[in-house]
Design an enzyme around this catalytic site. Structure first.
Site, PDB file in Angstrom:
ATOM      1  N   ASN A   9     -86.454  14.550  39.308  1.00  0.00           N
ATOM      2  CA  ASN A   9     -87.568  14.084  38.405  1.00  0.00           C
ATOM      3  C   ASN A   9     -89.137  14.175  39.273  1.00  0.00           C
ATOM      4  O   ASN A   9     -88.894  13.543  40.373  1.00  0.00           O
ATOM      5  CB  ASN A   9     -86.521  12.799  38.284  1.00  0.00           C
ATOM      6  CG  ASN A   9     -87.655  11.866  37.456  1.00  0.00           C
ATOM      7  OD1 ASN A   9     -89.016  12.206  37.433  1.00  0.00           O
ATOM      8  ND2 ASN A   9     -87.125  11.120  36.961  1.00  0.00           N
ATOM      9  N   HIS A  12     -92.673  10.424  39.453  1.00  0.00           N
ATOM     10  CA  HIS A  12     -93.994   9.630  40.119  1.00  0.00           C
ATOM     11  C   HIS A  12     -94.672  10.875  41.186  1.00  0.00           C
ATOM     12  O   HIS A  12     -95.560  10.085  41.768  1.00  0.00           O
ATOM     13  CB  HIS A  12     -93.091  10.008  41.932  1.00  0.00           C
ATOM     14  CG  HIS A  12     -92.494   8.189  41.088  1.00  0.00           C
ATOM     15  ND1 HIS A  12     -92.578   7.161  40.821  1.00  0.00           N
ATOM     16  CD2 HIS A  12     -90.811   8.320  41.761  1.00  0.00           C
ATOM     17  CE1 HIS A  12     -91.636   6.541  40.350  1.00  0.00           C
ATOM     18  NE2 HIS A  12     -90.152   7.097  41.143  1.00  0.00           N
ATOM     19  N   HIS A  52     -90.540  12.234  32.414  1.00  0.00           N
ATOM     20  CA  HIS A  52     -90.198  11.001  31.578  1.00  0.00           C
ATOM     21  C   HIS A  52     -91.265  10.634  30.670  1.00  0.00           C
ATOM     22  O   HIS A  52     -92.388  10.265  31.273  1.00  0.00           O
ATOM     23  CB  HIS A  52     -89.348   9.766  32.074  1.00  0.00           C
ATOM     24  CG  HIS A  52     -88.905   8.583  31.380  1.00  0.00           C
ATOM     25  ND1 HIS A  52     -88.889   7.173  31.963  1.00  0.00           N
ATOM     26  CD2 HIS A  52     -89.929   8.213  30.058  1.00  0.00           C
ATOM     27  CE1 HIS A  52     -88.235   6.241  30.921  1.00  0.00           C
ATOM     28  NE2 HIS A  52     -89.185   7.341  29.528  1.00  0.00           N
ATOM     29  N   ARG A  54     -92.518   8.279  29.342  1.00  0.00           N
ATOM     30  CA  ARG A  54     -92.867   6.874  28.914  1.00  0.00           C
ATOM     31  C   ARG A  54     -94.184   6.928  27.368  1.00  0.00           C
ATOM     32  O   ARG A  54     -95.338   7.043  27.346  1.00  0.00           O
ATOM     33  CB  ARG A  54     -93.273   5.354  29.532  1.00  0.00           C
ATOM     34  CG  ARG A  54     -92.323   5.985  30.543  1.00  0.00           C
ATOM     35  CD  ARG A  54     -92.235   5.078  32.000  1.00  0.00           C
ATOM     36  NE  ARG A  54     -92.196   3.939  31.618  1.00  0.00           N
ATOM     37  CZ  ARG A  54     -90.738   3.012  32.003  1.00  0.00           C
ATOM     38  NH1 ARG A  54     -90.345   3.682  32.614  1.00  0.00           N
ATOM     39  NH2 ARG A  54     -90.349   2.195  31.729  1.00  0.00           N
ATOM     40  N   ARG A  58     -97.861   5.758  31.159  1.00  0.00           N
ATOM     41  CA  ARG A  58     -97.936   5.573  32.755  1.00  0.00           C
ATOM     42  C   ARG A  58     -98.228   6.549  33.773  1.00  0.00           C
ATOM     43  O   ARG A  58     -98.581   6.338  35.329  1.00  0.00           O
ATOM     44  CB  ARG A  58     -96.940   4.168  33.166  1.00  0.00           C
ATOM     45  CG  ARG A  58     -95.791   4.274  33.767  1.00  0.00           C
ATOM     46  CD  ARG A  58     -94.875   3.600  34.297  1.00  0.00           C
ATOM     47  NE  ARG A  58     -94.769   2.200  33.631  1.00  0.00           N
ATOM     48  CZ  ARG A  58     -93.499   1.570  33.980  1.00  0.00           C
ATOM     49  NH1 ARG A  58     -92.970   1.879  34.530  1.00  0.00           N
ATOM     50  NH2 ARG A  58     -93.439   0.599  32.316  1.00  0.00           N
ATOM     51  N   HIS A  59     -97.514   7.287  33.521  1.00  0.00           N
ATOM     52  CA  HIS A  59     -97.794   8.594  34.665  1.00  0.00           C
ATOM     53  C   HIS A  59     -97.177  10.485  33.665  1.00  0.00           C
ATOM     54  O   HIS A  59     -98.687  10.536  33.902  1.00  0.00           O
ATOM     55  CB  HIS A  59     -95.718   8.454  35.122  1.00  0.00           C
ATOM     56  CG  HIS A  59     -94.350   7.950  34.656  1.00  0.00           C
ATOM     57  ND1 HIS A  59     -93.934   8.988  33.834  1.00  0.00           N
ATOM     58  CD2 HIS A  59     -93.616   7.157  36.102  1.00  0.00           C
ATOM     59  CE1 HIS A  59     -92.980   7.729  34.044  1.00  0.00           C
ATOM     60  NE2 HIS A  59     -92.731   7.269  34.903  1.00  0.00           N
ATOM     61  N   GLU A  79     -87.083  13.290  29.988  1.00  0.00           N
ATOM     62  CA  GLU A  79     -86.492  11.596  29.426  1.00  0.00           C
ATOM     63  C   GLU A  79     -87.400  11.175  28.324  1.00  0.00           C
ATOM     64  O   GLU A  79     -88.196  11.261  28.342  1.00  0.00           O
ATOM     65  CB  GLU A  79     -86.884  10.858  30.784  1.00  0.00           C
ATOM     66  CG  GLU A  79     -85.283  11.026  31.525  1.00  0.00           C
ATOM     67  CD  GLU A  79     -85.648  10.028  32.674  1.00  0.00           C
ATOM     68  OE1 GLU A  79     -86.363   9.130  32.416  1.00  0.00           O
ATOM     69  OE2 GLU A  79     -85.722  10.900  34.008  1.00  0.00           O
ATOM     70  N   THR A 110     -86.423   2.742  34.617  1.00  0.00           N
ATOM     71  CA  THR A 110     -85.460   2.770  34.074  1.00  0.00           C
ATOM     72  C   THR A 110     -83.914   1.663  34.791  1.00  0.00           C
ATOM     73  O   THR A 110     -83.600   1.865  35.571  1.00  0.00           O
ATOM     74  CB  THR A 110     -84.519   3.373  33.614  1.00  0.00           C
ATOM     75  OG1 THR A 110     -85.705   5.128  33.056  1.00  0.00           O
ATOM     76  CG2 THR A 110     -84.364   3.443  32.421  1.00  0.00           C
ATOM     77  N   GLU A 160     -75.280  10.614  31.229  1.00  0.00           N
ATOM     78  CA  GLU A 160     -75.728  10.611  32.954  1.00  0.00           C
ATOM     79  C   GLU A 160     -75.411   9.609  32.980  1.00  0.00           C
ATOM     80  O   GLU A 160     -75.781   8.156  32.786  1.00  0.00           O
ATOM     81  CB  GLU A 160     -77.133  11.347  32.749  1.00  0.00           C
ATOM     82  CG  GLU A 160     -77.908  10.726  34.050  1.00  0.00           C
ATOM     83  CD  GLU A 160     -79.150  10.950  33.836  1.00  0.00           C
ATOM     84  OE1 GLU A 160     -79.831  12.369  33.647  1.00  0.00           O
ATOM     85  OE2 GLU A 160     -79.769  11.381  35.270  1.00  0.00           O
ATOM     86  N   HIS A 199     -80.135   7.706  39.626  1.00  0.00           N
ATOM     87  CA  HIS A 199     -80.744   6.585  39.365  1.00  0.00           C
ATOM     88  C   HIS A 199     -80.473   6.398  41.266  1.00  0.00           C
ATOM     89  O   HIS A 199     -79.715   5.817  41.349  1.00  0.00           O
ATOM     90  CB  HIS A 199     -80.772   5.420  38.409  1.00  0.00           C
ATOM     91  CG  HIS A 199     -81.924   5.074  38.020  1.00  0.00           C
ATOM     92  ND1 HIS A 199     -82.987   4.552  37.755  1.00  0.00           N
ATOM     93  CD2 HIS A 199     -82.663   3.536  39.628  1.00  0.00           C
ATOM     94  CE1 HIS A 199     -83.753   4.380  38.009  1.00  0.00           C
ATOM     95  NE2 HIS A 199     -83.221   2.885  39.055  1.00  0.00           N
ATOM     96  N   GLY A 200     -81.528   6.627  42.181  1.00  0.00           N
ATOM     97  CA  GLY A 200     -81.125   5.358  43.034  1.00  0.00           C
ATOM     98  C   GLY A 200     -80.484   6.298  44.345  1.00  0.00           C
ATOM     99  O   GLY A 200     -79.712   5.696  45.430  1.00  0.00           O
ATOM    100  N   GLY A 221     -85.395  11.579  41.690  1.00  0.00           N
ATOM    101  CA  GLY A 221     -86.421  11.942  41.459  1.00  0.00           C
ATOM    102  C   GLY A 221     -86.880  10.919  43.214  1.00  0.00           C
ATOM    103  O   GLY A 221     -87.499  11.433  43.685  1.00  0.00           O
ATOM    104  N   HIS A 222     -87.101   9.384  42.859  1.00  0.00           N
ATOM    105  CA  HIS A 222     -87.886   9.020  44.084  1.00  0.00           C
ATOM    106  C   HIS A 222     -87.556   9.578  45.018  1.00  0.00           C
ATOM    107  O   HIS A 222     -88.320   9.960  46.195  1.00  0.00           O
ATOM    108  CB  HIS A 222     -87.429   7.666  43.820  1.00  0.00           C
ATOM    109  CG  HIS A 222     -88.666   6.808  44.720  1.00  0.00           C
ATOM    110  ND1 HIS A 222     -89.726   6.131  44.373  1.00  0.00           N
ATOM    111  CD2 HIS A 222     -88.442   5.920  46.106  1.00  0.00           C
ATOM    112  CE1 HIS A 222     -89.562   5.557  45.563  1.00  0.00           C
ATOM    113  NE2 HIS A 222     -89.688   5.882  46.533  1.00  0.00           N
TER     114      HIS A 222
HETATM  115  N1  PXP Z   1     -82.232   9.483  35.399  1.00  0.00           N
HETATM  116  C1  PXP Z   1     -82.626   9.030  34.880  1.00  0.00           C
HETATM  117  C2  PXP Z   1     -82.309   9.039  33.492  1.00  0.00           C
HETATM  118  C3  PXP Z   1     -83.707   8.183  35.512  1.00  0.00           C
HETATM  119  O1  PXP Z   1     -84.189   7.098  34.318  1.00  0.00           O
HETATM  120  C4  PXP Z   1     -84.233   8.430  36.401  1.00  0.00           C
HETATM  121  C5  PXP Z   1     -85.890   7.574  36.670  1.00  0.00           C
HETATM  122  O2  PXP Z   1     -86.875   7.617  36.801  1.00  0.00           O
HETATM  123  C6  PXP Z   1     -83.754   9.349  37.742  1.00  0.00           C
HETATM  124  C7  PXP Z   1     -82.301   9.862  36.822  1.00  0.00           C
HETATM  125  C8  PXP Z   1     -84.488   9.176  38.645  1.00  0.00           C
HETATM  126  O3  PXP Z   1     -84.325   8.445  39.501  1.00  0.00           O
HETATM  127  P1  PXP Z   1     -84.770   7.872  40.522  1.00  0.00           P
HETATM  128  O4  PXP Z   1     -85.733   8.152  40.772  1.00  0.00           O
HETATM  129  O5  PXP Z   1     -84.403   6.724  41.774  1.00  0.00           O
HETATM  130  O6  PXP Z   1     -84.086   9.132  41.888  1.00  0.00           O
END
Ligand code: PXP
Length: 252
Positions: A9, A12, A52, A54, A58-59, A79, A110, A160, A199-200, A221-222
């Site tokens: 992702n 960022h 994503h 949005r 914002r990004h 996304e 999210t 997901e 996520h995370g 992503g992050h």
């Molecule tokens: N999957 C989805 C559907 C998300 O919304 C996000 C965050 O944008 C991610 C994966 C990736 O999450 P992270 O940035 O915490 O890795």
């Protein structure tokens, strides 16, 4: 390398660009470029690029999505929230995959999964339209059995699982969150849904995350973008793939 696919992702990367170039992100000076980051991620073995778009832009911008569509050679996973303007863009750009997510203006990222039970009637036309246009739709949901069943009834081929609660759990709560993921993934498999998660997920919890039953794809992503600041995108993706492989090989 691990058989589980890795979607990177790149939101960022655009967040950093917008921090300086919010009003002139189309300038040739605007950096860093999310498309360049995506190409580096692909070169290191990412199997899809997630972005994503949005409503508040914002990004990622619409132009980024179009350029990704033109430039990347793996799958494009868009996304998006269930909103008519973005559905229209998706039908025009034709990403390979769409992940439907909840979207709130005030949130930092999210927060929580889509409620496929209470939002069923609003989601059905979107899932059907996207699916009928050849896009593979996944529903970003909490690892909850009722949500899995509703996603299946909606006709989406994938779910997901939002792994945020697992990733952020205190030590005393990790096992309960893990059990939720395991049960939800088993039900998804029984209902012929492909299992994705995200996520995370970071370089610490990845080895356990790849043990989610029937896991097909992770979207991260992050942590990858954060590490890329120090080691570069290719190394950050490579390191994650390496840990995915090691995690997959560990005995249960
Ligand atoms: N999957 C989805 C559907 C998300 O919304 C996000 C965050 O944008 C991610 C994966 C990736 O999450 P992270 O940035 O915490 O890795």
């Amino acid at each position: 390398m691990s058989k589980i696919l890795l979607g990177v992702n790149i939101d960022h990367v655009a967040t950093l660009r917008q921090a300086r170039y919010r009003d002139n992100w189309e300038s040739s000076l605007a950096e860093p470029d999310p498309v360049a980051a995506s190409l580096a991620a692909e070169e290191a073995g990412a199997t899809s690029i997630t972005a994503h778009l949005r409503e508040d832009r914002r990004h990622i911008q619409e132009r980024d999505i179009q350029r990704l569509r033109e430039c990347i050679t793996t799958r494009l996973n868009l996304e998006m929230g269930n909103c008519p303007e973005i559905v229209k863009i998706a039908l025009k750009v034709k990403p390979d995959d769409v992940c439907l997510v909840p979207e709130k203006r005030q949130e930092l990222t999210t927060e929580g999964g889509l409620d496929c039970v209470s939002r069923y009637d609003a989601l059905l036309p979107t899932v059907t339209t996207l699916r009928d246009s050849g896009i593979k739709v996944s529903m970003f949901i909490e690892p909850d059995l009722a949500q899995v069943a509703a996603a299946a009834r909606l006709g989406a081929p994938c779910v997901e699982f939002h792994t945020g609660a697992f990733a952020n759990a205190e030590a005393s709560g990790v096992e309960a969150e893990w059990d939720r993921l395991v049960h939800a993934a088993r039900l998804a498999h029984d209902l012929n849904l492909r299992v994705h998660a995200g996520h995370g997920i970071n370089y610490t919890n990845i080895k356990r995350s790849v043990r989610i039953p029937y896991l097909y794809e992770l979207n991260i992503g992050h942590s990858i973008v954060a590490r890329s600041i120090f080691v570069g995108m290719k190394n950050a993706v490579h390191d994650m793939l390496q840990l995915m492989q090691e995690g997959s090989e560990q005995p249960l």
